[in-house]
Write a protein that holds these residues in place. Structure first.
Motif, PDB file in Angstrom:
ATOM      1  N   GLY A 297       0.835  -1.192   0.000  1.00 28.49           N
ATOM      2  CA  GLY A 297       0.000   0.000   0.000  1.00 28.49           C
ATOM      3  C   GLY A 297       0.868   1.240   0.000  1.00 28.49           C
ATOM      4  N   PHE A 298       0.366   2.338   0.592  1.00 29.28           N
ATOM      5  CA  PHE A 298       1.138   3.577   0.613  1.00 29.28           C
ATOM      6  C   PHE A 298       1.948   3.675   1.893  1.00 29.28           C
ATOM      7  N   LYS A 299       3.004   4.483   1.839  1.00 25.84           N
ATOM      8  CA  LYS A 299       3.827   4.703   3.017  1.00 25.84           C
ATOM      9  C   LYS A 299       3.121   5.704   3.918  1.00 25.84           C
ATOM     10  N   GLY A 300       3.089   5.401   5.196  1.00 31.30           N
ATOM     11  CA  GLY A 300       2.398   6.268   6.150  1.00 31.30           C
ATOM     12  C   GLY A 300       3.192   7.520   6.471  1.00 31.30           C
ATOM     13  N   VAL A 301       2.848   8.138   7.561  1.00 29.44           N
ATOM     14  CA  VAL A 301       3.470   9.391   7.962  1.00 29.44           C
ATOM     15  C   VAL A 301       4.320   9.142   9.194  1.00 29.44           C
ATOM     16  N   LYS A 302       5.620   9.367   9.088  1.00 31.63           N
ATOM     17  CA  LYS A 302       6.523   9.117  10.201  1.00 31.63           C
ATOM     18  C   LYS A 302       6.138   9.969  11.408  1.00 31.63           C
ATOM     19  N   GLY A 303       6.022   9.316  12.526  1.00 35.48           N
ATOM     20  CA  GLY A 303       5.659  10.027  13.747  1.00 35.48           C
ATOM     21  C   GLY A 303       4.169  10.159  13.959  1.00 35.48           C
ATOM     22  N   VAL A 304       3.388   9.671  13.008  1.00 36.89           N
ATOM     23  CA  VAL A 304       1.930   9.718  13.126  1.00 36.89           C
ATOM     24  C   VAL A 304       1.413   8.301  13.321  1.00 36.89           C
ATOM     25  N   SER A 305       0.471   8.111  14.212  1.00 36.72           N
ATOM     26  CA  SER A 305      -0.007   6.768  14.543  1.00 36.72           C
ATOM     27  C   SER A 305      -0.666   6.108  13.340  1.00 36.72           C
ATOM     28  N   LYS A 306      -0.603   4.761  13.337  1.00 39.01           N
ATOM     29  CA  LYS A 306      -1.255   4.011  12.264  1.00 39.01           C
ATOM     30  C   LYS A 306      -2.766   4.236  12.299  1.00 39.01           C
ATOM     31  N   GLY A 307      -3.285   4.518  13.500  1.00 36.68           N
ATOM     32  CA  GLY A 307      -4.716   4.774  13.631  1.00 36.68           C
ATOM     33  C   GLY A 307      -5.144   5.980  12.813  1.00 36.68           C
ATOM     34  N   LEU A 308      -4.270   7.016  12.756  1.00 38.35           N
ATOM     35  CA  LEU A 308      -4.606   8.211  11.997  1.00 38.35           C
ATOM     36  C   LEU A 308      -4.633   7.914  10.498  1.00 38.35           C
TER      37      LEU A 308
END
Length: 335
Positions: A297-308
């Motif tokens: 999938g896509f790369k998330g945001v470093k320092g931001v929770s997976k829940g967000l």
């Protein structure tokens, strides 16, 4: 009235006097294939062979192309050379920061800022020209966990070569997931929606205020991303100096929707599957070859929770392009 009756618009269960149902058209002599590529599970080894077969087909197709318009040497000199384990010094130690920027209507847009290594450009906050890239195909991709050691950086199979060329030439890159896609929040009710264009102006304002930006911003994109660049260019932002749209479309109806006057359902049906798979982060549901690849999938945001990030996906509402196209017969129709 005869035409309405044929479409079911006359009296229910009746036909007009003298009306005759037209004869069935002769069967097509075009050998359409009814076969659908078989899809396997995420970890089925047959995926590898299916992907290799597809890549070999593309390689054979490229070998037949003899395009004299390109100066291959010029391109080879500009694009950095690298291997699996020896990336060139110009693209080592790229700095990447990810931000969530809130638009005026409260929707958060995910933004990557990629800059060359500080020692190559004269310091941590050296003033740099900036490439602005908007995509609906993920600003960065993510491989499945056992394969992440093989990820390139940035992990962008569509724009990787260009991004490395830009940074090696001393440009910063700002790459965003457009509204309703990837790690950005919001809905995607139509391609190149108005809110998406307005978002780009707010992002440009933000970029121009950064300490590392020298005030010169250049728009870039391929295909859909190129259309987004052209729409942004139409706003005549003071900091935008040039636009480089590759493989874009001027007349979407004539070029994609109905080339030659015939509705191209094949393209939109497959694109519809792709965008829904991307926006729900269920890549296994995408058409071949992506659906059988090893992309998670896509790369998330470093320092931001997976829940967000999951919250962002839950806000995605993607238009059904296949259904809309089937409501269009003439250029001016609105589904």
């Amino acid at each position: 009235m005869q035409f309405l009756s044929f479409l079911g618009g006359g009296k229910s269960g009746e036909e007009d006097e003298g009306w005759q149902r037209p004869a069935s058209p002769p069967s097509s002599k075009i050998p359409f294939s009814d076969s659908v590529p078989e899809k396997y599970g995420s970890w089925d080894p047959r995926n590898v062979f299916q992907l290799l077969s597809y890549n070999n087909m593309l390689k054979e197709r490229r070998a037949k192309i003899n395009d004299k318009h390109w100066n291959k040497k010029e391109v080879d000199d500009f694009v950095p050379k690298e291997g699996w384990f020896n990336p060139p010094s110009r693209t080592r130690n790229l700095r990447c920061e990810t931000h969530m920027i809130t638009m005026k209507d409260g929707v958060d847009i995910c933004v990557d800022v990629i800059r060359p290594a500080a020692d190559l450009v004269g310091g941590e906050n050296a003033k740099l020209p900036c490439i602005f890239h908007q995509t609906r195909y993920y600003r960065q991709w993510r491989l499945r966990k056992p394969l992440r050691a093989l990820e390139s950086y940035p992990m962008d199979p569509i724009n990787l070569t260009f991004k490395k060329a830009f940074t090696s030439a001393g440009f910063a890159i700002v790459s965003i997931d457009v509204r309703g896609t990837g790690a950005s929040f919001g809905e995607w009710p139509s391609p190149c929606q108005l809110k998406e264009r307005e978002d780009s102006v707010e992002i440009l304002d933000w970029v121009a205020e950064q300490v590392w930006c020298d005030g010169n911003i250049y728009l870039y994109g391929i295909s859909y991303d190129a259309m987004a660049a052209l729409f942004t260019c139409s706003y005549k932002h003071a900091n935008v100096k040039a636009c480089a749209p590759l493989f874009t479309y001027w007349d979407v109806f004539g070029d994609l929707g109905a080339p030659g006057g015939v509705m191209l359902h094949y393209f939109f049906d497959n694109w519809n599957k792709l965008v829904h798979a991307l926006d729900s982060s269920k890549l296994i549901e995408a058409p071949h070859p992506i659906g059988s690849s090893f992309v998670a999938g896509f790369k998330g945001v470093k320092g931001v929770s997976k829940g967000l990030v999951k919250d962002a996906i839950s806000t995605h509402k993607t238009v059904d392009l296949s259904k809309c196209l089937r409501q269009v017969i003439n250029r001016d129709d609105r589904p």
